[in-house]
Design an enzyme around this catalytic site. Structure first.
Site, short mmCIF file in Angstrom:
data_model
loop_
_atom_site.label_atom_id
_atom_site.label_comp_id
_atom_site.label_asym_id
_atom_site.label_seq_id
_atom_site.Cartn_x
_atom_site.Cartn_y
_atom_site.Cartn_z
CG HIS A 194 -0.88 -8.61 0.25
ND1 HIS A 194 -0.36 -7.33 0.18
CD2 HIS A 194 -2.17 -8.51 -0.15
CE1 HIS A 194 -1.30 -6.50 -0.24
NE2 HIS A 194 -2.40 -7.19 -0.45
CE1 TYR B 44 -3.01 -3.06 0.29
CE2 TYR B 44 -3.44 -2.51 2.58
CZ TYR B 44 -3.65 -3.31 1.48
OH TYR B 44 -4.52 -4.37 1.58
#
Length: 334
Positions: A146, A58
């Site tokens: 992830h 992110y």
């Protein structure tokens, strides 16, 4: 906004019912200033949110650093933090086409260090150590694999072994995986001892595809679900012709279906977004809902949407019109 907490796993973890996701605060689909990000996090905390999710991807570390700023001064034991592993941030990283659409990156104005896939045992531990430095803390509560869509072999062996050991060592209290597709996530639930999964966009008012595989597997294994992406990239806020679904322009069929759902909501004077944000919480496997606000104003809007009364007749109308399956669990009317 007082919240109940759900016990997760067997290692003392409790997960609040509502959390803040920080992808948008890492400049996802648009630039956010440091001040705007910190203000959003501070409003979340002062409003009673105690769960915060982030990841190295992110903003290529931006979201983790901004979360550290926003939580500065907060007693560490009063918040639950989750981050993710599977990518290391490295200078000279090759361009990852999965993070681009039509030649444009999903994350803008980010540091030069880019993500490099690494689901090795040491890669996981290194990723955590680097995240802790960016977060300015000595621990996180949940560590998720992830996006292991194309890396199942490593994710289910070396990466999982690292997560397992970190949990046994007491470094983290919960382990899981986060994705926006269900096949690999379901296999991980069945083959690994995961406490949670973070599912983005696959259990929403527009897309309940996880009911076919992931949610039953989670129920069978007592693996709890954290739901993100409840607006499916904005189409469940405003299904206009240029609306996005899964981060890219939506096709006509999805836009039309979202518009039909919106029409039903309007007939009950309920905003589409209110139905969208409240819908996932009815499923018993869903432990927590992540809000992905990019500003304090958006966050307050989401709080307001959660408080909108929705009559049971609205959900029944959606089922009658074939916009929700009959066996979908819906919130109690109020």
């Amino acid at each position: 906004m007082p919240q109940t907490a759900n016990p997760i796993g067997k290692h003392g973890l409790e997960l609040p019912r509502l959390g803040l996701g920080t992808a948008s605060l890492g400049n996802f689909l648009g630039t956010v200033t440091d001040e705007q990000a910190v203000e959003t996090i501070e409003l979340a905390r002062t409003s009673g949110i105690r769960y915060f999710d982030t990841a190295p991807l992110y903003g290529h570390g931006l979201a983790e650093r901004r979360l550290a700023q926003g939580l500065a001064g907060a007693p560490r034991d009063e918040v639950v933090i989750s981050t993710k592993v599977g990518r290391l941030l490295r200078a000279g990283a090759p361009r990852d086409e999965s993070q681009y659409f039509d030649g444009q990156p999903f994350y803008t104005d980010v540091p030069e260090q880019g993500p490099v896939w690494d689901f090795s045992y040491e890669g996981v531990r290194t990723s955590l150590a680097e995240s802790l430095e960016r977060l300015g803390t000595d621990r996180v509560d949940i560590l998720n694999l992830h996006d292991p869509d194309n890396h199942f072999a490593e994710a289910s062996t070396t990466a999982y072994a690292a997560l397992h050991d970190l949990r046994e060592e007491g470094v983290v209290r919960g382990i899981g995986a986060g994705m926006n597709s269900t096949g690999v996530l379901t296999d991980l639930v069945r083959e690994c001892d995961l406490d949670v999964v973070l599912l983005a966009g696959r259990y929403t008012l527009l897309d309940q595809s996880s009911m076919a595989d992931l949610l039953p597997a989670c129920t069978d294994r007592s693996t709890m679900v954290i739901v993100g992406g409840v607006f499916n990239s904005g189409i469940l806020i405003d299904p206009k012709p240029d609306a996005r679904f899964d981060y890219v322009p939506a096709d006509e069929a999805r836009i039309e279906r979202a518009q039909r759902i919106q029409e039903v909501c309007r007939s009950f004077d309920v905003p589409l977004a209110a139905a969208a944000i409240q819908f996932p919480l009815a499923h018993p496997a869903v432990a927590s809902l992540l809000i992905g606000a990019r500003s304090a104003t958006e966050l307050q809007d989401d709080f307001d949407l959660l408080d909108v009364p929705i009559p049971g007749a609205l959900w029944r109308r959606l089922q009658t019109e074939g916009l929700l399956a009959e066996d979908v669990l819906v919130p109690a009317g109020r």
